[in-house]
Design a protein around this motif. Structure first.
Motif, PDB file in Angstrom:
ATOM      1  N   VAL A  77       0.860  -1.183   0.000  1.00 55.56           N
ATOM      2  CA  VAL A  77       0.000   0.000   0.000  1.00 55.56           C
ATOM      3  C   VAL A  77       0.898   1.236   0.000  1.00 55.56           C
ATOM      4  O   VAL A  77       1.688   1.432   0.924  1.00 55.56           O
ATOM      5  CB  VAL A  77      -0.943   0.024   1.218  1.00 55.56           C
ATOM      6  CG1 VAL A  77      -1.795   1.289   1.194  1.00 55.56           C
ATOM      7  CG2 VAL A  77      -1.833  -1.218   1.235  1.00 55.56           C
ATOM      8  N   ASP A  78       0.775   2.056  -1.043  1.00 56.33           N
ATOM      9  CA  ASP A  78       1.520   3.308  -1.142  1.00 56.33           C
ATOM     10  C   ASP A  78       0.544   4.460  -0.932  1.00 56.33           C
ATOM     11  O   ASP A  78      -0.459   4.566  -1.650  1.00 56.33           O
ATOM     12  CB  ASP A  78       2.175   3.446  -2.512  1.00 56.33           C
ATOM     13  CG  ASP A  78       3.260   2.401  -2.736  1.00 56.33           C
ATOM     14  OD1 ASP A  78       3.943   2.042  -1.765  1.00 56.33           O
ATOM     15  OD2 ASP A  78       3.408   1.940  -3.887  1.00 56.33           O
ATOM     16  N   VAL A  79       0.841   5.317   0.045  1.00 58.84           N
ATOM     17  CA  VAL A  79      -0.053   6.433   0.371  1.00 58.84           C
ATOM     18  C   VAL A  79       0.724   7.735   0.272  1.00 58.84           C
ATOM     19  O   VAL A  79       1.696   7.938   1.006  1.00 58.84           O
ATOM     20  CB  VAL A  79      -0.624   6.299   1.794  1.00 58.84           C
ATOM     21  CG1 VAL A  79      -1.719   7.318   2.015  1.00 58.84           C
ATOM     22  CG2 VAL A  79      -1.140   4.899   2.060  1.00 58.84           C
ATOM     23  N   LYS A  80       0.287   8.618  -0.626  1.00 53.19           N
ATOM     24  CA  LYS A  80       0.971   9.896  -0.761  1.00 53.19           C
ATOM     25  C   LYS A  80       0.631  10.826   0.395  1.00 53.19           C
ATOM     26  O   LYS A  80       1.500  11.482   0.971  1.00 53.19           O
ATOM     27  CB  LYS A  80       0.616  10.560  -2.095  1.00 53.19           C
ATOM     28  CG  LYS A  80       1.375  11.854  -2.353  1.00 53.19           C
ATOM     29  CD  LYS A  80       1.151  12.363  -3.756  1.00 53.19           C
ATOM     30  CE  LYS A  80       1.935  13.640  -4.011  1.00 53.19           C
ATOM     31  NZ  LYS A  80       3.381  13.468  -3.836  1.00 53.19           N
ATOM     32  N   LYS A  81      -0.659  10.860   0.777  1.00 46.87           N
ATOM     33  CA  LYS A  81      -1.080  11.745   1.853  1.00 46.87           C
ATOM     34  C   LYS A  81      -2.240  11.124   2.610  1.00 46.87           C
ATOM     35  O   LYS A  81      -3.206  10.669   1.997  1.00 46.87           O
ATOM     36  CB  LYS A  81      -1.505  13.114   1.285  1.00 46.87           C
ATOM     37  CG  LYS A  81      -1.903  14.143   2.340  1.00 46.87           C
ATOM     38  CD  LYS A  81      -2.259  15.468   1.684  1.00 46.87           C
ATOM     39  CE  LYS A  81      -2.644  16.517   2.735  1.00 46.87           C
ATOM     40  NZ  LYS A  81      -3.001  17.817   2.086  1.00 46.87           N
ATOM     41  N   ILE A 126       3.655  -0.937   3.871  1.00 47.92           N
ATOM     42  CA  ILE A 126       3.033   0.377   3.717  1.00 47.92           C
ATOM     43  C   ILE A 126       4.129   1.405   3.514  1.00 47.92           C
ATOM     44  O   ILE A 126       5.070   1.502   4.315  1.00 47.92           O
ATOM     45  CB  ILE A 126       2.187   0.773   4.939  1.00 47.92           C
ATOM     46  CG1 ILE A 126       1.032  -0.217   5.139  1.00 47.92           C
ATOM     47  CG2 ILE A 126       1.637   2.200   4.774  1.00 47.92           C
ATOM     48  CD1 ILE A 126       0.201   0.072   6.383  1.00 47.92           C
ATOM     49  N   ASN A 127       4.049   2.169   2.431  1.00 53.46           N
ATOM     50  CA  ASN A 127       4.933   3.308   2.182  1.00 53.46           C
ATOM     51  C   ASN A 127       4.088   4.569   2.188  1.00 53.46           C
ATOM     52  O   ASN A 127       3.049   4.627   1.529  1.00 53.46           O
ATOM     53  CB  ASN A 127       5.622   3.160   0.815  1.00 53.46           C
ATOM     54  CG  ASN A 127       6.409   1.864   0.698  1.00 53.46           C
ATOM     55  OD1 ASN A 127       7.241   1.557   1.541  1.00 53.46           O
ATOM     56  ND2 ASN A 127       6.144   1.091  -0.350  1.00 53.46           N
ATOM     57  N   PHE A 128       4.517   5.574   2.940  1.00 49.37           N
ATOM     58  CA  PHE A 128       3.702   6.778   3.038  1.00 49.37           C
ATOM     59  C   PHE A 128       4.556   8.033   2.995  1.00 49.37           C
ATOM     60  O   PHE A 128       5.758   8.001   3.254  1.00 49.37           O
ATOM     61  CB  PHE A 128       2.847   6.754   4.312  1.00 49.37           C
ATOM     62  CG  PHE A 128       3.631   6.865   5.591  1.00 49.37           C
ATOM     63  CD1 PHE A 128       3.808   8.095   6.212  1.00 49.37           C
ATOM     64  CD2 PHE A 128       4.186   5.732   6.186  1.00 49.37           C
ATOM     65  CE1 PHE A 128       4.522   8.203   7.396  1.00 49.37           C
ATOM     66  CE2 PHE A 128       4.905   5.831   7.363  1.00 49.37           C
ATOM     67  CZ  PHE A 128       5.079   7.066   7.968  1.00 49.37           C
ATOM     68  N   LEU A 163       8.487   7.697   3.334  1.00 47.29           N
ATOM     69  CA  LEU A 163       9.264   8.032   2.148  1.00 47.29           C
ATOM     70  C   LEU A 163      10.066   9.310   2.378  1.00 47.29           C
ATOM     71  O   LEU A 163       9.614  10.243   3.032  1.00 47.29           O
ATOM     72  CB  LEU A 163       8.338   8.202   0.950  1.00 47.29           C
ATOM     73  CG  LEU A 163       7.519   6.961   0.570  1.00 47.29           C
ATOM     74  CD1 LEU A 163       6.572   7.284  -0.574  1.00 47.29           C
ATOM     75  CD2 LEU A 163       8.430   5.811   0.190  1.00 47.29           C
ATOM     76  N   GLN A 164      11.244   9.353   1.816  1.00 44.97           N
ATOM     77  CA  GLN A 164      12.117  10.513   1.955  1.00 44.97           C
ATOM     78  C   GLN A 164      11.806  11.541   0.873  1.00 44.97           C
ATOM     79  O   GLN A 164      11.671  11.195  -0.301  1.00 44.97           O
ATOM     80  CB  GLN A 164      13.585  10.082   1.855  1.00 44.97           C
ATOM     81  CG  GLN A 164      13.986   9.072   2.920  1.00 44.97           C
ATOM     82  CD  GLN A 164      13.874   9.633   4.326  1.00 44.97           C
ATOM     83  OE1 GLN A 164      14.203  10.789   4.570  1.00 44.97           O
ATOM     84  NE2 GLN A 164      13.408   8.800   5.248  1.00 44.97           N
ATOM     85  N   ASN A 165      11.666  12.807   1.265  1.00 41.69           N
ATOM     86  CA  ASN A 165      11.420  13.867   0.299  1.00 41.69           C
ATOM     87  C   ASN A 165      12.714  14.234  -0.430  1.00 41.69           C
ATOM     88  O   ASN A 165      13.779  14.134   0.114  1.00 41.69           O
ATOM     89  CB  ASN A 165      10.857  15.099   0.993  1.00 41.69           C
ATOM     90  CG  ASN A 165       9.458  14.819   1.562  1.00 41.69           C
ATOM     91  OD1 ASN A 165       8.682  14.069   0.967  1.00 41.69           O
ATOM     92  ND2 ASN A 165       9.156  15.419   2.706  1.00 41.69           N
TER      93      ASN A 165
END
Length: 251
Positions: free
Chosen positions: A194-198, A222-224, A249-251
């Protein structure tokens, strides 16, 4: 609808082909299961909703998820392509208010209110949801398995168990989701990603959870990115079983 489309109605419906509009209401046969199954072919640009005062469902047996019609969904789409389709369901009494099985979907909008158990269940499908609005579900607001799912925006309120659950090798990408009031916010289990941007999650004991439930699978991931997590009663805000991963996730 294409000429290959098959629509089986267990409830009563009003269909306007010119306006591409289907209104579902309870059948006058009160002893029958109140469900709708739509399968085969292509639906593009249709609006499907239950009428005011309609409550789809069937006699609920805790030992058997299926109705007499061998369906778990109040409205079930199977082996069909859905394009630019809007679906709205009021109060329902089924294992799944809305069930997608082997569906290819693009630009799908869904509104579900007052589901007895799961609000939306999807299996073996590939669907892009442009919006999901779910208010009050007795169990999961969204349960997705064995497929690829994209969610642009979702607003989920008062989910009895999980806000979003990914299982059995599902791949879910979410642009923006708001969850208010559930037992678990976002869950990835059994080899799912599951990838969640926001996300914004509130009034929920555990915002994120990744784990293995079935022994034939691995853990969940889960990556967020951007996030807000306000837990209920200051309990833990995430659960990560060994072999599962929750990664910022790193910006």
């Amino acid at each position: 609808a294409s000429s290959r489309s098959l629509i089986l109605f267990v409830s009563s419906i009003s269909l306007n082909a010119k306006k591409q509009h289907i209104v579902i209401k309870n059948s006058s046969l009160g002893d029958k299961d109140q469900q709708v199954s739509i399968s085969g072919g292509v639906l593009k640009g249709w609006k499907i909703h239950t009428s005011e005062g309609t409550r789809l469902g069937y006699p609920f047996n805790e030992n058997d998820r299926l109705s007499n019609s061998h369906l778990t969904g109040c409205i079930t789409f199977s082996d069909i392509e859905l394009l630019e389709t809007t679906i709205s369901i009021g109060p329902s009494n089924c294992e799944d208010a809305l069930h997608f099985v082997r569906v290819l979907g693009r630009n799908i909008k869904v509104l579900i209110q007052d589901a007895r158990s799961d609000a939306l269940d999807a299996d073996f499908s590939n669907i892009f949801f442009s919006s999901l609005d779910i208010f009050r579900a007795g169990n999961d607001c969204i349960d997705m398995s064995s497929g690829t799912y994209l969610i642009q925006t979702a607003v989920l309120m008062q989910c009895g168990d999980k806000g979003i659950s990914g299982g059995e090798k599902s791949k879910i990408k979410i642009t923006n989701v708001s969850i208010d009031g559930s037992l678990l916010g976002i869950v990835s289990k059994d080899s799912s990603i599951v990838d969640v941007k926001k996300f914004s999650i509130s009034n929920t004991p555990v915002c994120l959870a990744a784990y293995r439930k079935k022994k034939e699978f691995l853990g969940g991931t889960i990556n967020f990115d951007q996030h807000k997590c306000v837990t209920k009663n200051l309990e833990i805000n995430s659960y990560q079983q060994p072999g599962s991963y929750i990664t910022k996730l790193q910006n």
